[in-house]
Design a protein around this motif. Structure first.
Motif, PDB file in Angstrom:
ATOM      1  N   UNK A 192      37.760  -4.953 -83.077  1.00 55.81           N
ATOM      2  CA  UNK A 192      37.228  -6.043 -82.279  1.00 55.81           C
ATOM      3  C   UNK A 192      36.008  -5.578 -81.496  1.00 55.81           C
ATOM      4  N   UNK A 193      35.015  -6.426 -81.418  1.00 55.85           N
ATOM      5  CA  UNK A 193      33.807  -6.085 -80.658  1.00 55.85           C
ATOM      6  C   UNK A 193      34.114  -5.925 -79.178  1.00 55.85           C
ATOM      7  N   UNK A 194      35.122  -6.641 -78.703  1.00 55.38           N
ATOM      8  CA  UNK A 194      35.482  -6.537 -77.296  1.00 55.38           C
ATOM      9  C   UNK A 194      35.972  -5.134 -76.962  1.00 55.38           C
ATOM     10  N   UNK A 195      36.552  -4.449 -77.928  1.00 57.64           N
ATOM     11  CA  UNK A 195      37.155  -3.135 -77.689  1.00 57.64           C
ATOM     12  C   UNK A 195      36.208  -1.980 -77.981  1.00 57.64           C
ATOM     13  N   UNK A 196      34.932  -2.239 -78.161  1.00 60.53           N
ATOM     14  CA  UNK A 196      34.002  -1.171 -78.490  1.00 60.53           C
ATOM     15  C   UNK A 196      33.477  -0.437 -77.263  1.00 60.53           C
ATOM     16  N   UNK A 197      33.699  -0.972 -76.055  1.00 59.93           N
ATOM     17  CA  UNK A 197      33.207  -0.311 -74.851  1.00 59.93           C
ATOM     18  C   UNK A 197      34.193   0.714 -74.339  1.00 59.93           C
ATOM     19  N   UNK A 198      34.117   0.982 -73.064  1.00 60.51           N
ATOM     20  CA  UNK A 198      35.040   1.935 -72.451  1.00 60.51           C
ATOM     21  C   UNK A 198      36.412   1.283 -72.305  1.00 60.51           C
ATOM     22  N   UNK A 199      37.512   2.065 -72.383  1.00 60.26           N
ATOM     23  CA  UNK A 199      38.860   1.489 -72.320  1.00 60.26           C
ATOM     24  C   UNK A 199      39.115   0.658 -71.077  1.00 60.26           C
ATOM     25  N   UNK A 200      38.537   1.024 -69.948  1.00 58.26           N
ATOM     26  CA  UNK A 200      38.794   0.270 -68.736  1.00 58.26           C
ATOM     27  C   UNK A 200      38.259  -1.145 -68.788  1.00 58.26           C
ATOM     28  N   UNK A 201      37.270  -1.393 -69.653  1.00 56.41           N
ATOM     29  CA  UNK A 201      36.665  -2.720 -69.725  1.00 56.41           C
ATOM     30  C   UNK A 201      37.517  -3.704 -70.507  1.00 56.41           C
ATOM     31  N   UNK A 202      38.294  -3.227 -71.474  1.00 57.33           N
ATOM     32  CA  UNK A 202      39.044  -4.156 -72.317  1.00 57.33           C
ATOM     33  C   UNK A 202      40.559  -3.988 -72.195  1.00 57.33           C
ATOM     34  N   UNK A 203      41.032  -3.153 -71.285  1.00 51.28           N
ATOM     35  CA  UNK A 203      42.472  -2.937 -71.148  1.00 51.28           C
ATOM     36  C   UNK A 203      43.196  -4.231 -70.772  1.00 51.28           C
ATOM     37  N   UNK A 204      42.623  -4.990 -69.849  1.00 51.99           N
ATOM     38  CA  UNK A 204      43.269  -6.243 -69.434  1.00 51.99           C
ATOM     39  C   UNK A 204      43.283  -7.248 -70.580  1.00 51.99           C
ATOM     40  N   UNK A 205      42.148  -7.382 -71.282  1.00 53.17           N
ATOM     41  CA  UNK A 205      42.095  -8.297 -72.423  1.00 53.17           C
ATOM     42  C   UNK A 205      43.095  -7.885 -73.491  1.00 53.17           C
ATOM     43  N   UNK A 206      43.224  -6.608 -73.716  1.00 56.06           N
ATOM     44  CA  UNK A 206      44.152  -6.104 -74.725  1.00 56.06           C
ATOM     45  C   UNK A 206      45.590  -6.493 -74.391  1.00 56.06           C
ATOM     46  N   UNK A 207      45.972  -6.382 -73.132  1.00 55.01           N
ATOM     47  CA  UNK A 207      47.330  -6.743 -72.719  1.00 55.01           C
ATOM     48  C   UNK A 207      47.562  -8.248 -72.854  1.00 55.01           C
ATOM     49  N   UNK A 208      46.574  -9.042 -72.469  1.00 51.16           N
ATOM     50  CA  UNK A 208      46.716 -10.496 -72.571  1.00 51.16           C
ATOM     51  C   UNK A 208      46.846 -10.922 -74.029  1.00 51.16           C
ATOM     52  N   UNK A 209      46.053 -10.323 -74.906  1.00 57.20           N
ATOM     53  CA  UNK A 209      46.130 -10.670 -76.333  1.00 57.20           C
ATOM     54  C   UNK A 209      47.471 -10.227 -76.916  1.00 57.20           C
TER      55      UNK A 209
END
Length: 326
Positions: A192-209
């Motif tokens: 996912x393009x959302x997960x290409x940055x640093x882990x702290x940026x997409x950790x919340x989105x990852x849990x919600x998904x």
């Protein structure tokens, strides 16, 4: 003669020591010179050790390696081999593993493409031979990002990556276990393009998904906790699933016990009850026929006579009697 020389030397030392003791200024000067000499010696030894360490690091694989590294040294860590494949996930796994091996061994940037492509075999090696001729210019080392771009263009095209992203957005647990759902989720989310940055940026989105795909019975347990650390969310989901399983087993045991007691109170009646029921019915309607066992008062028994039980005529039976069904 030797004894006289030694005595003469000792005499000089005693005279010198006596002179230093009698002259405090000369004595302090001698101590300062001695301390300075010791400091100079220590500094020289440290410089020599540092030079030897740098030489070892730049040579055959020290921790501070900055110079060239031999291919034979790199192959000792058994880096993965890549063969031709139509599975884009396998291609991505190989590239990620190779990049990790190169970083762990501190291979210089200008040698990474050479070492990585050495592990290509079969059709993949033929592909690289043609691609290298297009990328190589004036014997300059090919940049690592150039290899990455061409490799993913060949074995993991953009269309497939988009399909993986859509698959992640539509992923549901369904009949999968929590472990199977988690493995599938982790396999897809990295594309996912959302997960290409640093882990702290997409950790919340990852849990919600992740919560959006798990079954409703598990979500009812972990959702109110609002967990936003993925590892904690997976752990709590597994615990919730085990609790639900135990509750279901306990509920089934209670239902089986209730059903067993119900069956004991209302046990099925046997042949004696059926026979008794028939006898009671016959007694209420009069005596049964001794020939057929049925009750047909005021009508002769037609059992075995090939006559219609309704009209008494031959050639048909009661179910297709012209006078209608019985």
């Amino acid at each position: 003669m030797a004894t006289r020389g030694r005595d003469h030397g000792r005499g000089r030392d005693r005279a010198s020591n006596t002179e230093l003791e009698n002259n405090p200024t000369n004595f302090m000067t001698g101590l300062e010179n001695m301390a300075a000499a010791m400091q100079a010696t220590a500094a020289a030894m440290q410089a020599t050790a540092a030079a030897l360490g740098n030489q070892a690091g730049n040579g055959n694989g020290g921790d501070g390696r900055k110079g060239p590294m031999t291919l034979a040294t790199f192959l000792k860590v058994n880096p993965p081999i890549f063969r031709e494949t139509t599975n884009p996930t396998e291609a991505d796994n190989w590239f990620q593993a190779m990049e990790q091996a190169l970083q762990a061994q501190q291979v210089p940037e200008n040698q990474r493409v050479e070492f990585a492509t050495y592990q290509l075999t079969g059709e993949a090696q033929h592909w690289w031979q043609g691609t290298r001729r297009l990328l190589q210019q004036d014997d300059v080392a090919i940049p690592w990002n150039a290899l990455q771009l061409e490799f993913y263009k060949k074995y993991f095209p953009k269309l497939v990556r988009t399909a993986k992203e859509l698959e992640l957005l539509q992923l549901k647990q369904g009949q999968m276990s929590v472990a199977e759902y988690t493995n599938k989720f982790e396999e897809l989310y990295r594309f996912s393009k959302i997960c290409q940055g640093t882990p702290g940026d997409f950790e919340e989105w990852k849990c919600i998904k992740y919560e959006g795909g798990i079954r409703s019975d598990i979500l009812s347990s972990v959702g109110p906790m609002e967990i936003r650390v993925f590892s904690d969310l997976v752990h709590k989901s597994r615990v919730a699933k085990e609790c639900l399983k135990k509750a279901a087993l306990k509920r089934n045991d209670g239902q089986e016990l209730h059903q067993r007691k119900h069956n004991q109170n209302f046990a099925p009646r046997g042949q004696k009850f059926k026979k008794k029921g028939k006898q009671s019915a016959a007694a209420s309607n009069g005596p049964s026929c001794q020939r057929c066992g049925s009750h047909h008062p005021n009508r002769p028994c037609r059992f075995g006579s090939a006559l219609c039980y309704k009209c008494g005529r031959p050639g048909h039976m009661s179910w297709n009697c012209p006078q209608g069904r019985t």
